[in-house]
Design an enzyme around this catalytic site. Structure first.
Site, PDB file in Angstrom:
ATOM      1  N   GLN A  58       0.838  -1.196   0.000  1.00  0.00           N
ATOM      2  CA  GLN A  58       0.000   0.000   0.000  1.00  0.00           C
ATOM      3  C   GLN A  58       0.877   1.251   0.000  1.00  0.00           C
ATOM      4  OE1 GLN A  58      -3.236   0.213  -0.282  1.00  0.00           O
ATOM      5  NE2 GLN A  58      -3.995  -1.828   0.213  1.00  0.00           N
ATOM      6  N   TYR A  86      -5.003 -12.960  -2.833  1.00  0.00           N
ATOM      7  CA  TYR A  86      -4.342 -11.757  -3.360  1.00  0.00           C
ATOM      8  C   TYR A  86      -3.394 -11.214  -2.288  1.00  0.00           C
ATOM      9  CZ  TYR A  86      -8.394 -12.006  -6.510  1.00  0.00           C
ATOM     10  OH  TYR A  86      -9.365 -12.421  -7.396  1.00  0.00           O
ATOM     11  N   CYS A 123     -10.450  -1.926  -3.432  1.00  0.00           N
ATOM     12  CA  CYS A 123      -9.896  -0.638  -3.851  1.00  0.00           C
ATOM     13  C   CYS A 123     -10.720  -0.034  -4.982  1.00  0.00           C
ATOM     14  CB  CYS A 123      -8.429  -0.785  -4.273  1.00  0.00           C
ATOM     15  SG  CYS A 123      -8.175  -1.919  -5.652  1.00  0.00           S
TER      16      CYS A 123
END
Length: 465
Positions: free
Chosen positions: A298, A327, A423
């Site tokens: 991130q 993921y 996201c």
């Protein structure tokens, strides 16, 4: 000149590119642009805010929509603020910098609601959508700068392309980047120019350096520089590495990634170690993580802590749970919960990231976590066939959302505890249409990971119905 005909009216309305017309902005779109309506036709206009009245100038006219720019501001929103970056209207990453931060947070919650209204998953109008969690200082948060390198007016430039083009804007400063990334980036640019290293020429498909990536580990201060090149050969390599060592002691890792030709992808498949360590180390939630050049992390360290805390709070695992980390990246989410569960198993498609994830488990003395290379939709069936009992699962997919095959596997595995970290509110809402056949949405928690942009992360707690 393009011509537009308004088919919602009996009479034909003609508009050419360059036509100016009055427009009242009604809302902000998913890409951060203002939206208004001219003769019942939708108009997209960047840098405009709701309730503003502008004179718009058409830049693109189609049967379905008009794109325009602000020619004259006739009535300004009370929520408009000055931008810190002079190029905020030229490149991506600053689409909402002209909107006050409290209103940015409100918009991101509204964006989740708009996505739900579009796809209408079961019970969507009763979902608890919490207020967006924002930052105290919504600037200088990005830990990675990935800038294209080109020549502009005889000088080496590093920056971003204008939307929909390959026209580079040289970014000498950037208010959303950590200062360390910009210090190193501008120093590297000067070195490239001083040493006369050829930079990429897109038209001729010649030159060497295409992109420079600078990543800083917030907790350790370590910096990694990666040169993405058009050829394996890097001219003046020795001189370049000597100057980096002398002038930038904070740079502890220098890598080269080879991406030949005109591929639209930034990264190639071959990565070469040039100097220092092959990775840098970041610390998150008291755990150490090795970051190789291509590993995903991130971009916002401060909000990463918030995002992962919300994920743990939503999942509420216990010592008897087997947790699937889909993921997984370098294992940041799964490893943060490893001490609270029976075991963690995860998957990720980037081989280097999986190596990092398993290395990070060993680095932190975690012996109940294992990660494999492959897509979640391919590996999950194998695990289920082998008899894996999935008690808890966290999915953190890219913007494209969950693969349909993985959704099938989730429903087949039927974990009692499921958290979706999204996201992209639009693909999240789409995926919830199927997931809510088996699960109820207990709540949705937006988290602002990228202030000054329209992008938003959402933590969704799902419970079996």
């Amino acid at each position: 000149m393009k011509t537009y005909y308004d088919r919602t009216k009996n009479d034909t309305v003609k508009m050419d590119v360059g036509t100016r017309f009055p427009l009242t902005i009604k809302q902000i779109g998913i890409n951060g642009e203002g939206i208004g309506y001219y003769k019942h036709k939708i108009v997209f206009i960047p840098n405009a805010l709701p309730e503003e009245l502008v004179t718009a100038e058409a830049t693109e006219v189609t049967d379905r929509y008009i794109r325009a720019r602000i020619h004259t501001m006739r009535r300004e929103s009370q929520h408009r603020v000055p931008t810190r970056d002079s190029y905020a209207e030229e490149v991506g990453g600053f689409e909402l910098e002209h909107l006050s931060y409290p209103q940015q947070l409100k918009f991101k919650r509204d964006l989740v609601m708009q996505s739900l209204e579009k796809f209408k998953p079961r019970g969507y109008n009763k979902y608890q959508i919490r207020a967006t969690l924002g930052m105290e200082n919504p600037y200088e948060y990005r830990n990675k700068a990935q800038f294209q390198i080109r020549m502009i007016d005889g000088h080496v430039a590093a920056g971003l392309f204008k939307p929909g083009s390959h026209d580079l804007v040289d970014l000498e400063t950037c208010s959303v980047q950590m200062p360390a990334t910009m210090k190193v980036m501008r120093a590297i640019v000067k070195m490239i120019e001083d040493l006369g290293i050829p930079v990429y020429d897109e038209e001729a498909n010649s030159g060497i350096i295409k992109t420079v990536v600078v990543r800083v580990a917030n907790e350790t201060g370590n910096v990694q520089v990666t040169f993405i090149t058009n050829t394996p050969k890097l001219l003046k390599k020795h001189n370049l590495l000597t100057r980096i060592a002398e002038e930038l002691p904070e740079v502890t890792s220098v890598m080269q990634n080879v991406n030949k030709g005109t591929s639209p992808l930034v990264w190639g498949s071959e990565t070469i170690h040039l100097a220092g360590s092959t990775a840098i180390t970041e610390k998150i939630n008291n755990l150490q993580f090795r970051l190789s050049a291509r590993a995903f992390l991130q971009l916002n360290p401060a909000q990463t802590d918030v995002l992962y805390a919300e994920t743990r709070r939503a999942l509420r695992v216990n010592k008897h749970d087997t947790l699937v980390d889909a993921y997984a990246g370098i294992g940041t989410i799964g490893l943060s919960m490893a001490t609270k569960v029976k075991q963690v198993v995860g998957m990720e498609i980037i081989e280097d990231a999986v190596k990092d994830a398993n290395f990070n488990a060993a680095l932190n003395g975690i012996d109940n976590a294992h990660y494999e290379v492959g897509t979640a939709e391919d590996i999950m069936p194998q695990w289920l066939e082998q008899g894996l009992q999935v008690d808890a699962m966290v999915v953190d997919p890219p913007r494209a959302g969950l693969d349909e095959k993985l959704i099938e596997q989730i429903l087949l595995a039927d974990p009692e505890k499921l958290v979706y970290v999204s996201c992209n509110p639009s693909t999240l809402a789409r995926d919830l249409v199927t997931l809510t056949d088996r699960y109820n949405v207990e709540y949705m928690q937006p988290v602002d990971m990228m202030p000054q942009t329209p992008k938003c992360e959402v933590v969704v707690k799902l419970v079996r119905n």
